[in-house]
Design an enzyme around this catalytic site. Structure first.
Site, PDB file in Angstrom:
ATOM      1  CE1 TYR A 124      -8.075   0.240   4.958  1.00  0.00           C
ATOM      2  CE2 TYR A 124      -5.903  -0.706   5.343  1.00  0.00           C
ATOM      3  CZ  TYR A 124      -7.195  -0.468   5.755  1.00  0.00           C
ATOM      4  OH  TYR A 124      -7.611  -0.947   6.962  1.00  0.00           O
ATOM      5  CG  ASP A 158       1.064  -4.006   5.901  1.00  0.00           C
ATOM      6  OD1 ASP A 158       0.775  -4.340   7.054  1.00  0.00           O
ATOM      7  OD2 ASP A 158       1.222  -2.820   5.552  1.00  0.00           O
ATOM      8  CG  ASN A 195      -1.840   1.198   1.249  1.00  0.00           C
ATOM      9  OD1 ASN A 195      -2.681   1.363   0.373  1.00  0.00           O
ATOM     10  ND2 ASN A 195      -1.643   2.076   2.233  1.00  0.00           N
ATOM     11  CG  HIS A 213       2.983  -6.418  14.678  1.00  0.00           C
ATOM     12  ND1 HIS A 213       2.119  -7.315  14.073  1.00  0.00           N
ATOM     13  CD2 HIS A 213       3.058  -5.359  13.837  1.00  0.00           C
ATOM     14  CE1 HIS A 213       1.709  -6.822  12.914  1.00  0.00           C
ATOM     15  NE2 HIS A 213       2.265  -5.645  12.745  1.00  0.00           N
ATOM     16  CG  ASP A 214      -0.370  -3.833  14.302  1.00  0.00           C
ATOM     17  OD1 ASP A 214       0.642  -3.107  14.391  1.00  0.00           O
ATOM     18  OD2 ASP A 214      -0.757  -4.336  13.232  1.00  0.00           O
ATOM     19  CD  GLU A 229      -5.898   5.702  -3.318  1.00  0.00           C
ATOM     20  OE1 GLU A 229      -5.550   5.853  -4.503  1.00  0.00           O
ATOM     21  OE2 GLU A 229      -5.294   4.935  -2.533  1.00  0.00           O
ATOM     22  CD  GLU A 251      -2.858  -5.724   8.421  1.00  0.00           C
ATOM     23  OE1 GLU A 251      -2.937  -5.288   9.586  1.00  0.00           O
ATOM     24  OE2 GLU A 251      -2.387  -5.027   7.506  1.00  0.00           O
TER      25      GLU A 251
HETATM   26  C1  GLC Z   1      -0.241  -2.969   9.208  1.00  0.00           C
HETATM   27  C2  GLC Z   1       0.758  -3.365  10.273  1.00  0.00           C
HETATM   28  C3  GLC Z   1       1.008  -2.213  11.204  1.00  0.00           C
HETATM   29  C4  GLC Z   1       1.445  -0.998  10.414  1.00  0.00           C
HETATM   30  C5  GLC Z   1       0.433  -0.685   9.319  1.00  0.00           C
HETATM   31  C6  GLC Z   1       0.920   0.391   8.398  1.00  0.00           C
HETATM   32  O1  GLC Z   1      -1.500  -2.778   9.733  1.00  0.00           O
HETATM   33  O2  GLC Z   1       0.315  -4.502  10.952  1.00  0.00           O
HETATM   34  O3  GLC Z   1       1.959  -2.525  12.179  1.00  0.00           O
HETATM   35  O4  GLC Z   1       1.590   0.093  11.264  1.00  0.00           O
HETATM   36  O5  GLC Z   1       0.192  -1.831   8.518  1.00  0.00           O
HETATM   37  O6  GLC Z   1       2.006  -0.067   7.641  1.00  0.00           O
END
Ligand code: GLC
Length: 546
Positions: free
Chosen positions: A207, A203, A105, A310-311, A210, A245
């Site tokens: 998105y 990842d 993205n 990790h988030d 647009e 994701e």
């Molecule tokens: C994903 C990752 C996250 C990151 C985001 C923007 O959601 O898991 O850690 O901040 O992408 O790159």
């Protein structure tokens, strides 16, 4: 060696690692790739057969490495590309597969493309990003990092225009309407798949495009591009994987599987917070409801299940009431909150209750899908909510009671992140070495649970059917395939409970507990009686005994 099975991901247990925080082999305070290679035997001993690596590429590290400035370079703190190749080969020798990040993205604003783009309107790179003279376009797109960003547009002085970003304002979004961007991403994907990585996590995949008048998420153009990416994958490599994701409702995630021609796996985001709700409400209902609302997916596809990562524990896929409930129950201190979520690790979320930790992991391992364990959660590591952003849950892995928890030999002041000092989770006790010595430790429990899961492919591949015990605190479901039939039955309550379950269709069989291989009384056509201690669960194979 690796099996030659295109559906390997259905039998996987994934261990999620931040290289930076895992093991420092050269004493500079940062975890690194050679350090991870040294710890492969540990991951294999634990019972995981797949590793998912957080980004380790060249980056200013303002977003944990998700802000990439060169997609083909390893960040020098973490090692070299040769180190990575060695790691990959060593993992494969042990039968461990490796999933890396493909961040489609956006890039860092330090990426060469953006640097060129902002300098010159006529640069071929200008159109790699999304520019505008006003900040009013695409106003229906929500802001994701609500704690740091006010708008999805940021004015760039050098460029003399606004650029579009769904995440941090140092992470400009790429323009997928530009075929060159699509080609660049295919080339990057090819670079890593040619090296031998087994899968890529896509990842922030909703998105990519647009369009005015939409919320700029899950657009048809995104799915068309992903299908193209998938054909490119299938034409060139075997037994590889895309993991989406997409933090969306089940109906919006479903299209990311396509007809088996888009992503192989996607995270089940909505089920995760509902596990926590069910636990606190001591009711099975939130889990049963969300899984019953989850659409079927193509046979080649698989959900990915997780308790933490990790988030922040994201609370986007819940109702307003549920969100308030979760904040109240799990994040009373405002420091525990970030964006729309909670920045805590598993053990602190569960008040360090061993019973709750076991119960939640037992559900993680037995609900349909492939489970992910976040590094450190297998020993019940604590967190540090006083650190910035999401670093609360990214502190160094605790290997021993030595200096720096055995993570690094460096001066403690040189550590990339401080070791957790919370007295409830002292690293002197909460570490791998100590728990390896103690047969009753959480680590050994996790290892045993994973061994059982690995022994029964039905957990990864079988169907699910809910049962309806009259006691609402008891969650009961069957996992079935041609070879076995497992009854998972769990007490969501903190008090002892009893219930009967109608198992008459299995009359003549015996529930055999998978941990101790102990047979319970024979099933008859009468309601079967179960009693539970607080937060007890069982995995029973229903079978005949000889
Ligand atoms: C994903 C990752 C996250 C990151 C985001 C923007 O959601 O898991 O850690 O901040 O992408 O790159």
């Amino acid at each position: 060696m690796l099996t030659n099975d295109p559906f390997w991901y259905k039998d996987a247990i994934i261990y999620q690692v931040s290289i930076r925080s895992f093991f420092d082999s050269n004493g500079d305070g940062n975890g690194d790739i050679p350090g991870l290679t040294q710890k492969l035997d540990y991951i294999s001993w634990l019972g995981a057969n797949t590793i998912w690596l957080l980004p380790f590429y060249q980056s200013p590290l303002k977003d944990g490495g998700y802000d990439i400035s060169d997609f083909r370079q390893v960040h020098p703190d973490f090692g070299t590309i040769d180190d990575f190749q060695i790691f990959l080969d060593e993992a494969h020798k042990r039968g461990i597969r490796v999933i890396t990040e493909l961040i489609l993205n956006h890039t860092s604003d330090q990426h060469f493309w953006f640097q060129e783009a902002r300098k010159d309107r006529n640069s071929p790179y200008r159109d790699y990003y999304v520019w505008s003279d006003t900040d009013a376009r695409y106003s229906d797109a929500r802001i994701i990092f609500t704690d740091t960003e006010r708008s999805n547009w940021t004015w760039d002085h050098d460029a003399g225009q606004y650029f579009w970003h769904r995440f941090f304002s140092h992470q400009p979004d790429l323009n997928y309407d530009n075929p060159c961007v699509q080609q660049e991403m295919k080339d990057i994907l090819a670079f890593w798949f040619d090296m031998g990585v087994d899968g890529m996590r896509l990842d922030a995949v909703p998105y990519l495009y647009e369009r005015e008048g939409t919320n700029c998420e899950n657009l048809p153009e995104t799915h068309a591009f992903l299908k193209e990416l998938r054909s490119f994958l299938d034409e060139n490599w075997e037994n590889r994987l895309f993991l989406a994701e997409a933090n969306q409702w089940p109906d919006d995630v479903r299209p990311y599987f396509g007809d088996g021609d888009e992503c192989h796996m996607a995270y089940h985001f909505p089920v995760m917070p509902r596990l926590y709700i069910a636990l606190r409400k001591e009711q099975r209902r939130p889990i049963v409801d969300i899984l019953c609302q989850t659409p079927d997916i193509p046979p080649s596809c698989q959900w990915c299940m997780f308790l933490r990562n990790h988030d922040e524990l994201t609370l986007e896929m819940v109702s307003d009431d549920e969100r308030d409930y979760l904040y109240n129950e799990y994040a009373r201190d405002p420091r525990m909150r970030i964006n729309i979520g909670i920045r805590r690790r598993l053990a602190p979320l569960l008040d360090n209750s061993r019973r709750r930790i076991e119960l939640m992991n037992a559900l993680l391992f037995s609900l349909p899908g492939t489970p992910i364990i976040y590094y450190g959660d297998e020993i019940g590591m604590g967190d540090n909510i006083y650190l910035g952003d999401r670093d609360a849950v990214r502190t160094p892995m605790q290997w021993s009671g030595d200096r720096n928890a055995g993570f690094s030999r460096c001066d403690p002041q040189a550590l990339c992140q401080p070791i957790v000092r919370d007295p409830i989770y002292p690293y002197e006790a909460v570490n791998v070495e100590t728990q390896e010595r103690l047969p009753t430790s959480l680590l050994w429990w996790m290892k045993r649970a994973m061994a059982v899961r690995n022994e029964y492919p039905v957990f990864g591949r079988g169907s699910i059917r809910f049962l309806h015990p009259e006691n609402e605190s008891i969650l009961a479901f069957l996992r079935e395939d041609a070879d076995s039939r497992i009854l998972v039955i769990a007490n969501m309550s903190r008090f002892a409970q009893a219930t009967t379950v109608d198992l008459s269709e299995f009359a003549g069989l015996y529930p055999v507990d998978l941990f101790g291989r102990v047979a319970f009384p024979e099933i008859t056509e009468y309601p079967y009686q179960f009693t539970f201690g607080p937060h007890n669960f069982f995995w029973f194979e229903l079978r005949s005994v000889d």
